[in-house]
Design an enzyme around this catalytic site. Structure first.
Site, PDB file in Angstrom:
ATOM      1  N   SER A 144       0.858  -1.178   0.000  1.00 16.71           N
ATOM      2  CA  SER A 144       0.000   0.000   0.000  1.00 16.71           C
ATOM      3  C   SER A 144       0.899   1.234   0.000  1.00 16.71           C
ATOM      4  O   SER A 144       1.704   1.417   0.907  1.00 16.71           O
ATOM      5  CB  SER A 144      -0.886  -0.039   1.253  1.00 16.71           C
ATOM      6  N   LYS A 170      -0.898  -0.882  -4.498  1.00 20.14           N
ATOM      7  CA  LYS A 170      -2.148  -0.172  -4.162  1.00 20.14           C
ATOM      8  C   LYS A 170      -1.788   1.275  -3.912  1.00 20.14           C
ATOM      9  O   LYS A 170      -0.934   1.572  -3.068  1.00 20.14           O
ATOM     10  CB  LYS A 170      -2.773  -0.818  -2.924  1.00 20.14           C
ATOM     11  N   LEU A 171      -2.425   2.176  -4.652  1.00 22.62           N
ATOM     12  CA  LEU A 171      -2.174   3.601  -4.470  1.00 22.62           C
ATOM     13  C   LEU A 171      -3.279   4.197  -3.614  1.00 22.62           C
ATOM     14  O   LEU A 171      -4.468   4.035  -3.911  1.00 22.62           O
ATOM     15  CB  LEU A 171      -2.166   4.336  -5.821  1.00 22.62           C
ATOM     16  N   LYS A 172      -2.897   4.891  -2.574  1.00 27.72           N
ATOM     17  CA  LYS A 172      -3.870   5.649  -1.805  1.00 27.72           C
ATOM     18  C   LYS A 172      -4.245   6.862  -2.643  1.00 27.72           C
ATOM     19  O   LYS A 172      -3.362   7.505  -3.257  1.00 27.72           O
ATOM     20  CB  LYS A 172      -3.245   6.104  -0.481  1.00 27.72           C
ATOM     21  N   ASP A 198      -7.112   2.944  -3.252  1.00 28.41           N
ATOM     22  CA  ASP A 198      -7.873   2.962  -1.997  1.00 28.41           C
ATOM     23  C   ASP A 198      -8.146   4.408  -1.609  1.00 28.41           C
ATOM     24  O   ASP A 198      -7.217   5.193  -1.399  1.00 28.41           O
ATOM     25  CB  ASP A 198      -7.063   2.260  -0.891  1.00 28.41           C
ATOM     26  N   ASN A 200     -10.267   5.354   1.052  1.00 23.73           N
ATOM     27  CA  ASN A 200     -10.633   5.547   2.460  1.00 23.73           C
ATOM     28  C   ASN A 200     -11.768   6.564   2.633  1.00 23.73           C
ATOM     29  O   ASN A 200     -11.633   7.526   3.400  1.00 23.73           O
ATOM     30  CB  ASN A 200      -9.406   5.953   3.294  1.00 23.73           C
ATOM     31  N   GLU A 223     -11.040   0.663  -3.801  1.00 17.93           N
ATOM     32  CA  GLU A 223     -11.386   0.307  -2.424  1.00 17.93           C
ATOM     33  C   GLU A 223     -12.050   1.485  -1.720  1.00 17.93           C
ATOM     34  O   GLU A 223     -11.515   2.586  -1.715  1.00 17.93           O
ATOM     35  CB  GLU A 223     -10.084  -0.107  -1.713  1.00 17.93           C
ATOM     36  N   ASP A 248     -13.917  -1.908   2.361  1.00 14.61           N
ATOM     37  CA  ASP A 248     -13.053  -2.093   3.528  1.00 14.61           C
ATOM     38  C   ASP A 248     -13.860  -1.609   4.737  1.00 14.61           C
ATOM     39  O   ASP A 248     -14.535  -2.402   5.409  1.00 14.61           O
ATOM     40  CB  ASP A 248     -11.739  -1.309   3.300  1.00 14.61           C
ATOM     41  N   LYS A 272     -10.194  -7.460   7.220  1.00 16.53           N
ATOM     42  CA  LYS A 272      -9.271  -7.132   8.308  1.00 16.53           C
ATOM     43  C   LYS A 272      -9.906  -7.675   9.575  1.00 16.53           C
ATOM     44  O   LYS A 272     -11.021  -7.279   9.932  1.00 16.53           O
ATOM     45  CB  LYS A 272      -9.122  -5.611   8.455  1.00 16.53           C
ATOM     46  N   GLY A 300      -4.469  -4.643   5.806  1.00 20.31           N
ATOM     47  CA  GLY A 300      -3.501  -4.447   6.881  1.00 20.31           C
ATOM     48  C   GLY A 300      -3.773  -3.132   7.585  1.00 20.31           C
ATOM     49  O   GLY A 300      -4.493  -2.270   7.074  1.00 20.31           O
TER      50      GLY A 300
HETATM   51  O1  OSB Z   1      -7.418   1.450   4.367  1.00 20.02           O
HETATM   52  O2  OSB Z   1      -6.308  -0.301   4.040  1.00 20.02           O
HETATM   53  C1  OSB Z   1      -6.452   0.766   4.638  1.00 20.02           C
HETATM   54  C2  OSB Z   1      -3.423   1.456   6.856  1.00 20.02           C
HETATM   55  C3  OSB Z   1      -4.029   1.966   7.973  1.00 20.02           C
HETATM   56  C4  OSB Z   1      -5.403   2.117   7.985  1.00 20.02           C
HETATM   57  C5  OSB Z   1      -6.163   1.744   6.866  1.00 20.02           C
HETATM   58  C6  OSB Z   1      -5.548   1.212   5.745  1.00 20.02           C
HETATM   59  C7  OSB Z   1      -4.142   1.087   5.732  1.00 20.02           C
HETATM   60  C8  OSB Z   1      -3.391   0.615   4.580  1.00 20.02           C
HETATM   61  C9  OSB Z   1      -2.035   0.013   4.838  1.00 20.02           C
HETATM   62  O3  OSB Z   1      -3.760   0.724   3.433  1.00 20.02           O
HETATM   63  C10 OSB Z   1      -2.086  -1.467   4.843  1.00 20.02           C
HETATM   64  C11 OSB Z   1      -0.835  -2.084   5.396  1.00 20.02           C
HETATM   65  O4  OSB Z   1       0.113  -2.231   4.642  1.00 20.02           O
HETATM   66  O5  OSB Z   1      -0.812  -2.430   6.597  1.00 20.02           O
HETATM   67 MG    MG Z   2      -8.547   0.403   2.910  1.00 22.45          MG
END
Ligand code: OSB
Ligand code: MG
Length: 378
Positions: A144, A170-172, A198, A200, A223, A248, A272, A300
C-alpha cells in the site's frame, strides 16, 4: 449441593495491556491523515494454559473508523475483561458470545480474542494457519503506497517496491491526487502491473463521473470510495463505473458483508480481522464470500510482526485469491518487534510454529514499551 464436576478448561487469569511506540520508516499518508509513529496496544493473555499475544489495530485517533487506541484500552479494562474473568472457562469460539452484550468496539474485542486464541493454540501445539484452515505455505503480497503530491516521487517509490518484488501496488488516493497519479503509474510500469486504489471514504456519489475516469487504467479494484455507512450509494456507484468496487470500512461483520453483496455494493472484499471483531469472524466472512463467489484479500493496519503473523495465516485460506496488504516488516519498520517477515519472490511465508509462530523479542519489546497496565481477576 454438589457442584457438577466439569473440566475447568482454559481460564483467563490476567490481561497485560502494553503500549508500544514504533517510528514508521517513512510517513504514510492517506486521505484521513499522515502516520509518522505507530502507537500500538499489545494484549498479553495470561491463562491457565499459558500465555498468548494479541495486537489491537486501532489507531491513535478515530479517523479510519470510530475506534481509537485509548478507547480500546478503556473498553477492554472496564467491560471486556470483567465479562471474560467471570467465565469459568473460555474456549475461543465462545469469546465473541461472551462479549456480545457490548456493542461495537470490534478492534478491542479482536485483540483480546487473538491473545486468548494464541495462548490456546500454543498450548495445543497448533498454528494459527492450521486452526483457521490455511492451504498455502506462502501468500502473495502487495504493498500500500501512501499519497505523494509529487508524481515523480510517487514513481520512484513504486519503482522501489516493484524492484523488491511486490506482486501488486495499491495507491492511496483522494480528490486532487487520483487520476493523474494512476495514469502516470500505469504508463511507467505497463499493462501487466497489478494495480488498485484505496480512497478511504474520500469521495461522494456525485463524484461517479470523475471516478469513471479510472476505468481506462485497468485497475483490479477501487477500495472504499464512499463513506462507511453509504452501502446503497456504493451499489449506485458500481452501476456507473466498470472498475470493481471493493469495500473495507463498510464491512464490519458477516452480516454487513452479506448485505453489501446482496445490494451489489461490492464484488470484492478486503478482510481485516480487527475491523470485524476477530479472526473467527474474519474466517466466517471468508467462508461466506467463498460460497457466493466473491473473492477476498487480506487488508492491513500497519501491524507489527505480531498482527502480521495472524494476518498472513488468515491470508493462507483458499478464497484469499488477490495479493494482500501483508507486506514485509521492512516496508514499515527499521526494526520489527518479532523476527521480521521478509519478501521471498513477492510472497511472505506463513508461520508454522505453535500459535502465531512468532513472539516479541524481549529486548526490543522493552525498548519500545511506553506503558504497561495489568488487569487481574479480582
Ligand atoms: O485502508 O487499508 C487501509 C493502513 C491503515 C489504515 C487503513 C488502511 C491502511 C493501509 C495500509 O492501506 C495497509 C498495510 O500495509 O498495513
Ligand atoms: Mg482500505
Amino acid at each position: 449441593m454438589l457442584v457438577p464436576d466439569v473440566p475447568a478448561g482454559t481460564r483467563l487469569e490476567a490481561l497485560e495491556l502494553r503500549r508500544i511506540a514504533v517510528p514508521m520508516k517513512t510517513p504514510f499518508r492517506t486521505s484521513f491523515g499522515t502516520q509518522q509513529d505507530r502507537d500500538i496496544l499489545l494484549v498479553k493473555a495470561i491463562t491457565s494454559e499459558g500465555e498468548g499475544w494479541g495486537e489491537c489495530v486501532a489507531m491513535s485517533s478515530p479517523v479510519y473508523s470510530s475506534e481509537y487506541i485509548d478507547g480500546a484500552q478503556q473498553v477492554i479494562k472496564s467491560f471486556l475483561a470483567p465479562l471474560l474473568f467471570a467465565e469459568r472457562s473460555i474456549d475461543v469460539p465462545r469469546v465473541a458470545d461472551v462479549l456480545m452484550s457490548i456493542k461495537g468496539h470490534r478492534m478491542a474485542k479482536a485483540a483480546v480474542e487473538m491473545a486468548i486464541l494464541d495462548a490456546e493454540l500454543r498450548g495445543a501445539g497448533r498454528s494459527f494457519a492450521h486452526f483457521l484452515g490455511g492451504v498455502r505455505d506462502f501468500v502473495d503480497t502487495g504493498v500500500s503506497v501512501g499519497i505523494h503530491d509529487d508524481i515523480g516521487e510517487l514513481l520512484d517509490t513504486v519503482a522501489g517496491y516493484v524492484e523488491e518484488g511486490y506482486m501488486r501496488i495499491k495507491l492511496k488516493i483522494e480528490p486532487g491526487s487520483d487520476i493523474d497519479h494512476v495514469r502516470a503509474v500505469r504508463e511507467k510500469f505497463g499493462p501487466d502491473l497489478l494495480l488498485q486504489v484505496d480512497a478511504n471514504t474520500a469521495y461522494q456519489l456525485s463524484d461517479a463521473e470523475h471516478l469513471a475516469q479510472l476505468d481506462e487504467y485497468n485497475l483490479l479494484l477501487i477500495e472504499q470510495p464512499l463513506p462507511e455507512e453509504e452501502v446503497r450509494a456504493h451499489a449506485e456507484l458500481a452501476a456507473k463505473v466498470s472498475t470493481p468496487i471493493c469495500l473495507d470500512e463498510s464491512i464490519t461483520s458477516t452480516q454487513a458483508a452479506t448485505d453489501a453483496i446482496a445490494l451489489g455494493a461490492c464484488s470484492i472484499i478486503n478482510i481485516k480481522a480487527g475491523r470485524v471483531g476477530g479472526y473467527l469472524e474474519a474466517k466466517n466472512i471468508h467462508d461466506y464470500c467463498s460460497s457466493v463467489g466473491v473473492p477476498v484479500w487480506c487488508g492491513g493496519m500497519l501491524e507489527t510482526g505480531i498482527g502480521r503473523a495472524a494476518n498472513v495465516a488468515l491470508a493462507s485460506l483458499p478464497n484469499f485469491t488477490l495479493p494482500g496488504d501483508t507486506s514485509a516488516s521492512d516496508r514499515y519498520w527499521a526494526t520489527d518487534i518479532t523476527e521480521p517477515f521478509v519478501l521471498e519472490d513477492g510472497r511472505v511465508r506463513v508461520p508454522t510454529g505453535p500459535g502465531l509462530g512468532v513472539e516479541p523479542i524481549p529486548e526490543i519489546l522493552e525498548e519500545v514499551t511506553t506503558a504497561i497496565e495489568t488487569i487481574r481477576v479480582s
